[in-house]
Design a protein around this motif. Structure first.
Motif, mmCIF file in Angstrom:
data_model
loop_
_atom_site.group_PDB
_atom_site.id
_atom_site.type_symbol
_atom_site.label_atom_id
_atom_site.label_comp_id
_atom_site.label_asym_id
_atom_site.label_seq_id
_atom_site.Cartn_x
_atom_site.Cartn_y
_atom_site.Cartn_z
ATOM 1 N N LYS A 162 -9.082 6.391 2.556
ATOM 2 C CA LYS A 162 -8.736 7.797 2.788
ATOM 3 C C LYS A 162 -7.225 7.969 2.917
ATOM 4 C CE LYS A 162 -9.472 11.657 6.000
ATOM 5 N NZ LYS A 162 -10.131 12.105 7.251
ATOM 6 N N HIS A 163 -6.564 6.965 3.491
ATOM 7 C CA HIS A 163 -5.138 7.087 3.791
ATOM 8 C C HIS A 163 -4.233 6.248 2.889
ATOM 9 C CE1 HIS A 163 -5.866 9.383 7.484
ATOM 10 N NE2 HIS A 163 -6.887 8.572 7.693
ATOM 11 N N PHE A 164 -4.779 5.196 2.256
ATOM 12 C CA PHE A 164 -3.935 4.300 1.475
ATOM 13 C C PHE A 164 -4.601 3.901 0.164
ATOM 14 C CE2 PHE A 164 -2.359 3.483 5.790
ATOM 15 C CZ PHE A 164 -0.986 3.523 5.589
ATOM 16 N N GLY A 165 -3.759 3.593 -0.822
ATOM 17 C CA GLY A 165 -4.201 2.982 -2.056
ATOM 18 C C GLY A 165 -3.309 1.802 -2.356
ATOM 19 N N VAL A 166 -3.732 0.957 -3.298
ATOM 20 C CA VAL A 166 -2.983 -0.246 -3.642
ATOM 21 C C VAL A 166 -1.901 0.091 -4.662
ATOM 22 C CG1 VAL A 166 -3.107 -2.586 -4.549
ATOM 23 C CG2 VAL A 166 -5.011 -1.663 -3.197
ATOM 24 N N ALA A 167 -0.645 -0.172 -4.301
ATOM 25 C CA ALA A 167 0.470 0.045 -5.221
ATOM 26 C C ALA A 167 0.705 -1.187 -6.077
ATOM 27 C CB ALA A 167 1.741 0.399 -4.449
ATOM 28 N N CYS A 168 0.858 -2.347 -5.437
ATOM 29 C CA CYS A 168 1.102 -3.596 -6.161
ATOM 30 C C CYS A 168 0.976 -4.752 -5.189
ATOM 31 C CB CYS A 168 2.472 -3.591 -6.831
ATOM 32 S SG CYS A 168 3.861 -3.541 -5.674
ATOM 33 N N PHE A 169 1.149 -5.963 -5.716
ATOM 34 C CA PHE A 169 1.271 -7.161 -4.888
ATOM 35 C C PHE A 169 2.721 -7.631 -4.923
ATOM 36 C CE2 PHE A 169 -3.219 -8.537 -6.432
ATOM 37 C CZ PHE A 169 -3.820 -7.667 -5.544
ATOM 38 N N ALA A 170 3.066 -8.499 -3.987
ATOM 39 C CA ALA A 170 4.356 -9.191 -4.019
ATOM 40 C C ALA A 170 4.161 -10.567 -3.398
ATOM 41 C CB ALA A 170 5.424 -8.420 -3.272
ATOM 42 N N ALA A 171 4.655 -11.583 -4.087
ATOM 43 C CA ALA A 171 4.540 -12.950 -3.598
ATOM 44 C C ALA A 171 5.932 -13.491 -3.282
ATOM 45 C CB ALA A 171 3.856 -13.826 -4.648
ATOM 46 N N LEU B 275 0.832 -1.196 0.000
ATOM 47 C CA LEU B 275 0.000 0.000 0.000
ATOM 48 C C LEU B 275 0.870 1.250 0.000
ATOM 49 C CD1 LEU B 275 -2.669 -0.991 2.696
ATOM 50 C CD2 LEU B 275 -2.753 -1.369 0.214
ATOM 51 N N ALA B 276 0.355 2.314 -0.628
ATOM 52 C CA ALA B 276 1.037 3.610 -0.621
ATOM 53 C C ALA B 276 0.073 4.662 -0.088
ATOM 54 C CB ALA B 276 1.497 3.972 -2.031
ATOM 55 N N ARG B 277 0.623 5.642 0.603
ATOM 56 C CA ARG B 277 -0.219 6.666 1.234
ATOM 57 C C ARG B 277 -0.771 7.652 0.212
ATOM 58 N NH1 ARG B 277 -0.404 6.754 6.787
ATOM 59 N NH2 ARG B 277 1.056 5.314 7.783
ATOM 60 N N THR B 278 -1.848 8.299 0.602
ATOM 61 C CA THR B 278 -2.563 9.229 -0.276
ATOM 62 C C THR B 278 -2.251 10.682 0.095
ATOM 63 O OG1 THR B 278 -4.486 9.357 1.188
ATOM 64 C CG2 THR B 278 -4.443 7.549 -0.426
ATOM 65 N N MET B 279 -2.874 11.582 -0.654
ATOM 66 C CA MET B 279 -2.713 13.013 -0.413
ATOM 67 C C MET B 279 -3.072 13.385 1.022
ATOM 68 S SD MET B 279 -2.020 16.031 -1.870
ATOM 69 C CE MET B 279 -2.409 16.070 -3.637
ATOM 70 N N THR B 280 -4.052 12.714 1.598
ATOM 71 C CA THR B 280 -4.472 13.015 2.970
ATOM 72 C C THR B 280 -3.291 13.013 3.925
ATOM 73 O OG1 THR B 280 -6.684 12.077 2.612
ATOM 74 C CG2 THR B 280 -5.907 12.237 4.896
ATOM 75 N N ASP B 281 -2.401 12.034 3.758
ATOM 76 C CA ASP B 281 -1.264 11.894 4.665
ATOM 77 C C ASP B 281 -0.017 12.621 4.175
ATOM 78 O OD1 ASP B 281 -2.735 10.352 6.383
ATOM 79 O OD2 ASP B 281 -1.977 8.442 5.633
ATOM 80 N N LEU B 282 0.087 12.879 2.883
ATOM 81 C CA LEU B 282 1.349 13.390 2.337
ATOM 82 C C LEU B 282 1.338 14.874 2.003
ATOM 83 C CD1 LEU B 282 2.323 10.342 0.100
ATOM 84 C CD2 LEU B 282 3.082 10.890 2.427
ATOM 85 N N MET C 231 0.243 12.639 -6.415
ATOM 86 C CA MET C 231 0.845 12.377 -5.106
ATOM 87 C C MET C 231 0.894 10.882 -4.826
ATOM 88 S SD MET C 231 2.267 13.681 -2.407
ATOM 89 C CE MET C 231 1.786 15.380 -2.017
ATOM 90 N N PHE C 232 -0.186 10.166 -5.160
ATOM 91 C CA PHE C 232 -0.215 8.727 -4.908
ATOM 92 C C PHE C 232 0.840 8.004 -5.745
ATOM 93 C CE2 PHE C 232 -1.920 4.510 -6.142
ATOM 94 C CZ PHE C 232 -1.846 3.896 -4.900
ATOM 95 N N ASP C 233 0.994 8.387 -7.007
ATOM 96 C CA ASP C 233 2.004 7.750 -7.859
ATOM 97 C C ASP C 233 3.411 7.983 -7.311
ATOM 98 O OD1 ASP C 233 0.120 6.710 -9.548
ATOM 99 O OD2 ASP C 233 0.385 8.200 -11.132
ATOM 100 N N TRP C 234 3.652 9.157 -6.764
ATOM 101 C CA TRP C 234 4.949 9.459 -6.148
ATOM 102 C C TRP C 234 5.175 8.556 -4.938
ATOM 103 C CZ3 TRP C 234 5.807 11.912 -1.257
ATOM 104 C CH2 TRP C 234 7.156 12.255 -1.011
ATOM 105 N N ALA C 235 4.117 8.357 -4.141
ATOM 106 C CA ALA C 235 4.230 7.464 -2.985
ATOM 107 C C ALA C 235 4.497 6.025 -3.429
ATOM 108 C CB ALA C 235 2.957 7.537 -2.141
ATOM 109 N N CYS C 236 3.878 5.622 -4.532
ATOM 110 C CA CYS C 236 4.107 4.269 -5.055
ATOM 111 C C CYS C 236 5.576 4.086 -5.435
ATOM 112 C CB CYS C 236 3.225 4.000 -6.271
ATOM 113 S SG CYS C 236 1.475 3.763 -5.898
#
Length: 228
Positions: A195-204, A91-98, A145-150
């Motif tokens: 509100k605080h996070f979005g999905v960046a990717c998965f990892a297995a 998960l990566a943080r959103t504008m709300t937090d950044l 902002m979210f893409d930068w967090a990713c």
């Protein structure tokens, strides 16, 4: 401890990078020991991030029912979600937090990094504010902002995969999924606060069931340019 520039260290790193591949299916009977996976997570915790904001969270999904729900909306995780020893949602943080005046930015600088108050004000009100508004234009949209967090989260993911490879543990980063549907699954399962996070990717992570094809990459001269 001083890290030496020995041939042994070079050989270890090259062996790890050549070992690592995007493993599509894991041995479901083999589980990563807790102490080994703890080290993989520690590699993420110690990873660098822009402005030191560490805008990430790593959710390890061991519940097979949730994995199945994620598999159903993730074309790129058909083999990995059911078989991986450990299946992670990055998960990566959103504008709300950044946003520069957010509680999270203040918490990171004051409580986590314990930066002196007079320097905090300079960093937030001038340096980070200018960086976000003008230098990288992160304030233009929530997506910027979210893409930068990713991007920051991917640094930590890379370190986790390299650490795993050094220990002989396989991994696979995964972006092959419907982000909206994955988000909905995670919200319904009480895992994601949108509100605080979005999905960046998965990892297995786990252990391969078959050897991969030989690694193919561009020649070094085709990707590196020296300016002297």
């Amino acid at each position: 401890m001083k890290l030496t520039n020995s041939h042994a260290n070079k050989d270890l790193l090259l062996k790890a990078f050549n070992f690592r591949h995007a493993c599509k299916e894991f041995d479901p009977e083999r589980k990563i020991p807790d102490e080994d996976f703890d080290l993989i997570l520690e590699a993420a915790r110690l990873s660098p991030s822009s402005v030191g904001l560490e805008p990430w969270r790593f959710v390890i999904i061991q519940n097979q029912e949730i994995r199945e729900r994620l598999k159903n909306v993730s074309w790129g995780a058909q083999g990995q979600a059911p078989t991986a020893s450990h299946f992670m949602v990055v998960l990566a943080r959103t504008m709300t937090d950044l946003k520069y005046d957010s509680d999270y930015v203040s918490h990171m600088m004051r409580e986590v990094h314990q930066i002196p108050e007079e320097i905090v004000q300079l960093l937030i009100d001038k340096n980070y504010k200018n960086f976000a508004e003008s230098d990288f234009k992160l304030m233009e949209s929530d997506r910027a902002m979210f893409d930068w967090a990713c991007k920051q989260a991917y640094i930590a993911l890379s370190n986790m995969m390299t650490t795993a490879a050094i220990m002989g543990i396989d991994s696979c980063p995964i972006e092959g999924f419907d982000r909206d549907k994955v988000t909905q699954v995670l919200k319904e399962e009480g895992i994601l606060d949108e509100k605080h996070f979005g999905v960046a990717c998965f990892a297995a992570f786990g252990y391969r069931v078959r050897e991969p094809r030989p690694k193919s990459r561009q020649n070094l001269k085709d990707i590196v340019e020296w300016v002297k």
